[in-house]
Design an enzyme around this catalytic site. Structure first.
Site, short mmCIF file in Angstrom:
data_model
loop_
_atom_site.label_atom_id
_atom_site.label_comp_id
_atom_site.label_asym_id
_atom_site.label_seq_id
_atom_site.Cartn_x
_atom_site.Cartn_y
_atom_site.Cartn_z
N LYS A 114 0.83 -1.22 0.00
CA LYS A 114 0.00 0.00 0.00
C LYS A 114 0.85 1.25 0.00
O LYS A 114 0.51 2.24 -0.64
CB LYS A 114 -0.94 0.02 1.21
CG LYS A 114 -2.11 -0.92 1.10
CD LYS A 114 -3.14 -0.60 2.17
CE LYS A 114 -4.29 -1.59 2.16
NZ LYS A 114 -5.21 -1.39 3.27
N LYS A 197 -5.90 -11.10 -7.91
CA LYS A 197 -7.00 -11.07 -6.95
C LYS A 197 -8.08 -10.09 -7.39
O LYS A 197 -7.76 -9.01 -7.89
CB LYS A 197 -6.41 -10.64 -5.59
CG LYS A 197 -7.34 -10.72 -4.43
CD LYS A 197 -6.64 -10.27 -3.15
CE LYS A 197 -7.06 -8.87 -2.75
NZ LYS A 197 -6.86 -8.55 -1.34
N LYS A 200 -10.83 -4.17 -4.91
CA LYS A 200 -11.44 -2.86 -5.19
C LYS A 200 -10.38 -1.84 -5.59
O LYS A 200 -10.69 -0.91 -6.32
CB LYS A 200 -12.26 -2.37 -4.01
CG LYS A 200 -11.42 -2.11 -2.78
CD LYS A 200 -12.24 -1.61 -1.62
CE LYS A 200 -11.39 -1.63 -0.38
NZ LYS A 200 -11.67 -2.70 0.55
P1 AMP Z 1 -10.65 -5.90 1.61
O1 AMP Z 1 -11.69 -5.56 0.62
O2 AMP Z 1 -9.32 -6.17 0.95
O3 AMP Z 1 -10.59 -4.96 2.77
O4 AMP Z 1 -11.04 -7.32 2.22
C1 AMP Z 1 -12.13 -7.57 3.06
C2 AMP Z 1 -12.24 -9.07 3.33
O5 AMP Z 1 -12.50 -9.76 2.10
C3 AMP Z 1 -10.97 -9.71 3.88
O6 AMP Z 1 -11.32 -10.77 4.75
C4 AMP Z 1 -10.28 -10.25 2.66
O7 AMP Z 1 -9.42 -11.31 2.97
C5 AMP Z 1 -11.47 -10.70 1.82
N1 AMP Z 1 -11.17 -10.62 0.39
C6 AMP Z 1 -10.89 -9.48 -0.31
N2 AMP Z 1 -10.69 -9.75 -1.62
C7 AMP Z 1 -10.83 -11.10 -1.75
C8 AMP Z 1 -10.75 -12.00 -2.85
N3 AMP Z 1 -10.50 -11.56 -4.07
N4 AMP Z 1 -10.96 -13.31 -2.62
C9 AMP Z 1 -11.24 -13.77 -1.36
N5 AMP Z 1 -11.34 -12.97 -0.28
C10 AMP Z 1 -11.14 -11.66 -0.46
#
Ligand code: AMP
Ligand code: TRP
Length: 334
Positions: A114, A197, A200
């Site tokens: 980040k 992955k 967002k």
């Molecule tokens: P974030 O949007 O990165 O803050 O992630 C929020 C939650 O969603 C966390 O538990 C991440 O590990 C999970 N997460 C985010 N992106 C993915 C993805 N592409 N596949 C699986 N889990 C995800």
């Protein structure tokens, strides 16, 4: 014996959760209510580690909570709250920060990623200490299991180390938390770039399906998802990352194993497979979208649910903090 305690958090940093968040986190949170003692948190204090707009944060915190309730979190069975409404998180963060080595914090890969994006000099100290606040979230509730996606494994490891270190120096206080990561949904990938992955921050809009996308948008995004020239519906991560990702999504949402789906769509080409998958996603997401809108139309009800969640979370958090204060050599707070 009491049920095992589950805690997890999610940041309110977008206008909608996406399919990766849903399968990697939200759906599991809902499922775990059946068998565990569950506490879930919208982590707005984590969201301020990067530049942000207060009004947007206020709105997204509510949108996040509304989606969680709409996805099936039941405030009768689960404590759902907003992190900044329980000040003990910030309090424990300080204590744990003083137990964390500078080098140890510097090794966190999410910070490196980040901060590299905006230039390391632009990164805040809050972004640097983000994983320590996450450890405070988890340890305050004597959590046994933390459902997250694969990307959070290193942060979980830090939480475990800090819990062990505190217990060793000051006496048994914290439970050592385990990561709860379902391999089948640990990493949902981008529909347009299926080796990355779904994210967002890095995916293009066509690569992401949002929980709040309209059905027509969902159908179009799945129809255009990148596959391969082979034309056969079978899982093979290395050779067929796009089709394999779609199979994983289909399996996770429908409850049918990948092998059964491969047999069902053997010889039918990608068109039918994608059409059916789109309907599965629409059937799962449309009701959540409608219920989210209902919660957002009654903000006073939503705010009251969250305030009650914070009140219940605080009872647990206060108890842990009074033990922590005592072990640390701080006088008791009122
Ligand atoms: P974030 O949007 O990165 O803050 O992630 C929020 C939650 O969603 C966390 O538990 C991440 O590990 C999970 N997460 C985010 N992106 C993915 C993805 N592409 N596949 C699986 N889990 C995800
Ligand atoms: N860092 C997590 C993420 O980006 C969010 C989070 C904050 C969290 N505190 C937590 C997850 C505690 C699990 C437990 O997804």
């Amino acid at each position: 014996m009491a049920n095992r305690r589950v805690f997890s958090g999610i940041q309110p940093t977008a206008d909608s959760f996406h399919l990766g968040n849903y399968l990697g986190a939200v759906k599991q949170w809902v499922d775990l209510q059946e068998t565990r003692d569950t506490i879930y948190c919208v982590v707005d204090m984590h969201a301020v580690t990067v530049p942000y707009d207060p009004e947007l944060l206020r709105r997204r915190t509510r949108v996040a909570a509304a989606q969680l309730l709409a996805a099936g979190l039941d405030p009768e069975r689960t404590i759902l709250f907003v992190q900044s409404q329980v000040p003990e998180h910030a309090e424990l963060n300080w204590v744990l920060g003083c137990l964390t080595g500078f080098g140890e914090a510097s090794r966190m890969t999410q910070f490196k990623d980040k901060s590299a994006k905006g230039g390391a000099d632009q990164a805040s100290v809050g972004l640097f200490t983000y994983p320590i606040l996450q450890a405070a979230d988890i340890l305050l509730y004597k959590t046994n299991e933390v459902p997250v996606g694969e990307d959070q494994r290193q942060h979980l490891e830090l939480s475990r180390n800090l819990a062990q270190r505190f217990n060793h120096r000051f006496g048994e206080t914290f439970v050592i938390p385990d990561a709860y990561i379902l391999p089948a949904v640990a990493k949902i990938t981008d529909l347009q770039d299926p080796t990355s992955k779904m994210s967002k921050s890095s995916s293009a809009p066509q690569g992401i399906i949002d929980l709040l996308d309209e059905p027509g948008v969902i159908r179009r995004k799945i129809a255009r998802a990148v596959t391969d020239a082979e034309g056969s519906v079978r899982a093979d991560d290395a050779a067929k990352p796009g089709v394999t990702n779609l199979l994983r999504i289909f399996a996770a949402l429908s409850g049918q194993p990948v092998a059964i789906l491969e047999a069902t769509y053997a010889g039918s080409g990608y068109g039918t497979f994608k059409k059916d998958l789109a309907e599965v996603v629409v059937d799962a997401f449309a009701p959540i979208r409608e219920r989210t809108a209902k919660y957002l139309a009654e903000l006073d009800v939503l705010d009251a649910v969250l305030l009650d969640g914070a009140r219940r979370a605080r009872i647990v958090a206060r108890e842990t903090m009074s033990e922590v204060r005592d072990r640390c050599g701080f006088p008791a707070a009122s």
